[in-house]
Design an enzyme around this catalytic site. Sequence first.
Site, short mmCIF file in Angstrom:
data_model
loop_
_atom_site.label_atom_id
_atom_site.label_comp_id
_atom_site.label_asym_id
_atom_site.label_seq_id
_atom_site.Cartn_x
_atom_site.Cartn_y
_atom_site.Cartn_z
N PHE A 152 0.91 -1.17 -0.16
CA PHE A 152 0.00 -0.06 -0.07
C PHE A 152 0.98 1.31 0.08
CE2 PHE A 152 -2.49 -3.48 2.00
CZ PHE A 152 -3.51 -3.36 1.38
N LEU A 153 1.79 1.29 -0.90
CA LEU A 153 3.15 2.33 -0.87
C LEU A 153 2.32 3.51 -1.54
CD1 LEU A 153 5.98 0.44 -1.92
CD2 LEU A 153 5.02 0.73 0.20
N CYS A 269 -0.21 3.17 -10.76
CA CYS A 269 -1.13 2.42 -10.00
C CYS A 269 -2.59 2.88 -10.21
CB CYS A 269 -0.80 2.47 -8.39
SG CYS A 269 0.89 2.03 -8.10
#
Length: 472
Positions: A152-153, A269
Amino acid sequence: MIVSVIGVGYLGAVHAAAMAELGHDVIGLDVDSGRVAAMQAGRAPFHEPGFEEILRRGLAAGRLRFTTDYAEIAHADVHFLGLGTPQRADGFGADLRSLEAAVASLAAVLPARGGAPTLVVGKSTVPAGTARRLRAQLTAVPGADLMWNPEFLREGFAVQDTLAPDRLVYGVAAPDTPAADAHVALLDAVYAQLIAAEVPRLVMGFETAELVKVSANAFLATKISFINAIAELCEATGGDVTDVARAIGMDDRIGGKFLRAGIGFGGGCLPKDIRAFIASAEDLGVGEALGFLREVDAVNQRRRVHVVELARELLGDLAGRRITVLGAAFKPDSDDVRDSPALEVASRLMSAGAHVTVTDPEALVNAERRVPGLAGEPDTETALAGAELVLLLTEWREYKGLDPLRVRALVSAPRIIDGRNVLAPSAWREAGWEIRSLGRAPAVGAEPGRAAGAAAESGAAPAGTGRRLLPA
């Protein structure tokens, strides 16, 4: 423990260096020999605050090294899969070929472990069902099994998010079984320091863990597009989207994060992940459940077109007009230009015939590779010289802190579009600028070009005076 990280792109490289920071012996593997050589030499192949420091620290301590040879990682206890899952060229779905190839190559060398417990851990964002399919590739290897541990960067905060995450999600084939308990214990040993620091740990099935990641990204994308849709209404009615966002953000059911209107989200993302989520739902026969994400994506894309329309509103015909774009990266503190809204706007302006100069503190090299013929300029003052219109499209700190009076001395006409709503419109108007902020009505009584015309009549200082934009 001995840990490998397969794929040392953005996700994998940060994870490898962070695992070494936690005290593990880490081997990073990638098929790109140039990237491996750079990392082994302590050179970060991308810009990420704090990353190069932990990379060099791990190398100097002898806890971190890099290779292109799968045989060199065969002895590791835990193997993390940090490979990219880009959007497929033929549709919205995720391209899993790199991930599948990595698991096949790993399975070929794991028999060297002689049946010792070996855990393969997926980090990538994938459609639900992927982990179970990949696990089948490992069934013939004694002692080997797979878990899914999505990341979950946030780019710009990746080191912090790896070493101090807000949660750890473990996906296992069959929760509440002895085999799952053993695998959880092994991964707990990797994250022992984080667990000791009371980072929440959630154990669930494969498909649930995969859905947690894509659901989180889809929700964030929806929140961003929601406030950008409200921004369109504000512009049509004379409302102010920043006041709307502040007011609704005070409701603790909603919260204020991700409610800043602008030109929308980008990067490697959110855009491809929500599209892959749509494709996955359609493959499962429940496409209508996520049909709203198509509009989320459409709102996001529309914001980029809207900025170009604003430029036309301010300048008329764009052909031959000199425009400066502040920012190329999709967000500040990153050199990532994948699906960058700023770069797409610059490209659209170029296609309309404008003379566009793009500046960015970190992303120019990547931007020039992605957009042939792009005029990049690393020096902000030089980039601004003679501009007829300025677009602030990536909210780097140095752009948010620009002095409107000093910048006015550089441009040929004081017009600016604040695509990120980070400037104070009143301060810029007082300095003689015509400013347009997305989702905020123009100044009452303002006429297109009025500020620029006034500046020309008053004899504003010519471009290139050499005055600094920010205090020394």
